[in-house]
Scaffold this motif. Structure first.
Motif, short mmCIF file in Angstrom:
data_model
loop_
_atom_site.label_atom_id
_atom_site.label_comp_id
_atom_site.label_asym_id
_atom_site.label_seq_id
_atom_site.Cartn_x
_atom_site.Cartn_y
_atom_site.Cartn_z
N ILE A 3 0.85 -1.20 0.00
CA ILE A 3 0.00 0.00 0.00
C ILE A 3 0.88 1.24 0.00
O ILE A 3 1.80 1.35 0.82
CB ILE A 3 -0.92 0.01 1.23
CG1 ILE A 3 -1.83 -1.22 1.21
CG2 ILE A 3 -1.76 1.29 1.28
CD1 ILE A 3 -2.69 -1.36 2.44
N PRO A 4 0.63 2.21 -0.89
CA PRO A 4 1.43 3.45 -0.89
C PRO A 4 1.20 4.27 0.38
O PRO A 4 0.06 4.37 0.86
CB PRO A 4 0.90 4.21 -2.12
CG PRO A 4 0.17 3.20 -2.94
CD PRO A 4 -0.34 2.17 -1.99
N LYS A 5 2.25 4.81 0.95
CA LYS A 5 2.13 5.72 2.09
C LYS A 5 1.61 7.07 1.59
O LYS A 5 1.89 7.48 0.46
CB LYS A 5 3.47 5.90 2.79
CG LYS A 5 3.99 4.63 3.45
CD LYS A 5 5.32 4.87 4.14
CE LYS A 5 5.84 3.59 4.78
NZ LYS A 5 7.16 3.80 5.43
N LEU A 6 0.86 7.75 2.44
CA LEU A 6 0.24 9.02 2.05
C LEU A 6 1.26 10.15 1.97
O LEU A 6 2.27 10.16 2.69
CB LEU A 6 -0.86 9.38 3.03
CG LEU A 6 -2.07 8.42 3.10
CD1 LEU A 6 -3.04 8.90 4.18
CD2 LEU A 6 -2.77 8.33 1.76
N ASN A 7 0.98 11.10 1.11
CA ASN A 7 1.69 12.39 1.04
C ASN A 7 3.18 12.27 0.74
O ASN A 7 3.98 13.08 1.22
CB ASN A 7 1.48 13.17 2.36
CG ASN A 7 0.02 13.40 2.67
OD1 ASN A 7 -0.77 13.67 1.77
ND2 ASN A 7 -0.34 13.27 3.94
N LYS A 8 3.56 11.27 -0.02
CA LYS A 8 4.95 11.17 -0.47
C LYS A 8 5.11 11.91 -1.80
O LYS A 8 4.23 11.86 -2.66
CB LYS A 8 5.35 9.71 -0.66
CG LYS A 8 5.37 8.90 0.63
CD LYS A 8 6.50 9.34 1.54
CE LYS A 8 6.57 8.50 2.78
NZ LYS A 8 7.67 8.93 3.68
N LEU A 9 6.22 12.63 -1.94
CA LEU A 9 6.46 13.40 -3.16
C LEU A 9 6.67 12.47 -4.35
O LEU A 9 6.21 12.75 -5.46
CB LEU A 9 7.67 14.32 -2.98
CG LEU A 9 7.50 15.43 -1.93
CD1 LEU A 9 8.79 16.23 -1.80
CD2 LEU A 9 6.34 16.35 -2.30
N VAL A 10 7.41 11.38 -4.13
CA VAL A 10 7.66 10.41 -5.19
C VAL A 10 7.46 9.01 -4.64
O VAL A 10 7.56 8.78 -3.44
CB VAL A 10 9.09 10.55 -5.77
CG1 VAL A 10 9.27 11.86 -6.49
CG2 VAL A 10 10.13 10.41 -4.65
N TYR A 11 7.17 8.08 -5.53
CA TYR A 11 6.97 6.69 -5.14
C TYR A 11 7.90 5.79 -5.97
O TYR A 11 7.47 4.82 -6.56
CB TYR A 11 5.51 6.29 -5.35
CG TYR A 11 4.56 6.98 -4.39
CD1 TYR A 11 4.27 6.42 -3.15
CD2 TYR A 11 3.98 8.20 -4.72
CE1 TYR A 11 3.42 7.04 -2.25
CE2 TYR A 11 3.13 8.84 -3.83
CZ TYR A 11 2.85 8.25 -2.60
OH TYR A 11 2.01 8.89 -1.71
N ASP A 12 9.18 6.16 -5.97
CA ASP A 12 10.15 5.41 -6.76
C ASP A 12 11.13 4.61 -5.90
O ASP A 12 12.18 4.20 -6.36
CB ASP A 12 10.92 6.36 -7.69
CG ASP A 12 11.65 7.45 -6.92
OD1 ASP A 12 11.48 7.52 -5.68
OD2 ASP A 12 12.37 8.24 -7.55
N HIS A 13 10.78 4.42 -4.60
CA HIS A 13 11.64 3.60 -3.74
C HIS A 13 10.76 2.82 -2.76
O HIS A 13 9.64 3.24 -2.44
CB HIS A 13 12.65 4.47 -3.00
CG HIS A 13 12.03 5.56 -2.19
ND1 HIS A 13 11.67 5.41 -0.86
CD2 HIS A 13 11.68 6.83 -2.53
CE1 HIS A 13 11.13 6.54 -0.43
NE2 HIS A 13 11.12 7.41 -1.40
N PRO A 14 11.24 1.68 -2.27
CA PRO A 14 10.42 0.79 -1.43
C PRO A 14 9.87 1.43 -0.16
O PRO A 14 8.78 1.08 0.28
CB PRO A 14 11.39 -0.36 -1.09
CG PRO A 14 12.38 -0.35 -2.19
CD PRO A 14 12.54 1.09 -2.58
#
Length: 261
Positions: A3-14
């Motif tokens: 599940i993606p964590k909220l309010n991250k600027l980028v989602y290119d790392h685990p």
């Protein structure tokens, strides 16, 4: 399930994602029954470390805040400042050693057949990861407990309680007068003195011992999240001498220091 964590600027790392374990509903109900029994037993024999406030019934983050406030005000009545070093254990749920956990369950006063149950329950497990419509193959999961499991909070509390008892004994032998408050994977080391220099030295020594002892438990501190706070009753501008801040920056590998809180 990833599940993606909220309010991250980028989602290119685990680390921008978290993994939640999805379990059978009937299995969850059985786990909750087991949790009730374990909590009842360890509450009766006082195995849980007194200031371990996470993963337990009727203990919340409010309890941690109230406890710290009480300590700070008690120090002020003795004309002492309270210095607090905060630390965070990285991926606590994922790094628990199953074999050590079973030993701890026995030390906690649980019957042998209960420890035997956990031997079968935790050891030789397999899991897979699902991200949207993609699923991985099954692979071994011989460390850690599922973050979606009802058993996880109490197992973590038991695991950390034994660690805190051992840490307390080490520091008493070295005559370092500090105390602790712990909430799941976050903790506080607390020192009270009239001199902030003395408090900082006590916190530094305690932090070194804490880090090495956590390593032996298979756990790791995230140093970038470690901070120091000073609670001072002075109505004047409170700012520790620059040399103290510089010393801490070097000793704690870039840890931040904070002024009057």
């Amino acid at each position: 399930m990833i599940i993606p964590k909220l309010n991250k600027l980028v989602y290119d790392h685990p680390k921008a994602f978290c993994s939640i374990v999805l379990l059978n509903i009937l299995g969850k109900l059985i786990e909750k029954v087991i949790v009730e029994r374990i909590q009842f037993i360890v509450a009766g024999n006082s195995f849980i470390y007194l200031t371990q406030l996470g993963g337990l019934k009727i203990k919340t983050t409010s309890n941690a805040g109230i406890a710290l406030t009480h300590i700070v005000y008690l120090g002020w009545t003795k004309n002492k400042s309270t210095s607090v070093l905060t630390f965070n254990i990285v991926q606590f749920f994922l790094l628990l050693n199953h074999h050590l956990l079973i030993i701890i369950l026995r030390k906690a006063g649980l019957e042998p057949k209960v420890a035997l149950f956990f031997t079968d329950y935790l050891v030789k497990r397999k899991t897979n990861y699902t991200w949207n419509e993609l699923s991985s193959l099954n692979f071994k999961a011989n460390v850690g407990v599922g973050q979606g499991s009802a058993l996880s909070p109490i197992l973590l509390a038991l695991y950390l309680s034994l660690f805190l008892y051992i840490l307390e004994k080490h520091l008493k032998n070295l005559k370092i007068p500090v105390s602790f408050i712990s909430f799941v994977d976050d903790g506080l080391i607390i020192s009270q003195n009239k001199s902030i220099v003395i408090s900082n030295s006590q916190l530094f020594c305690s932090y070194n011992i804490l880090s090495k002892l956590l390593d032996s438990f298979g756990l790791i501190i995230k140093h970038s999240k470690t901070d120091i706070f000073h609670f001072n009753r002075s109505h004047d501008i409170f700012n520790p001498h620059p040399s103290i801040s510089l010393l801490l920056e070097v000793l704690f590998s870039g840890l931040k220091t904070h002024g009057n809180t």
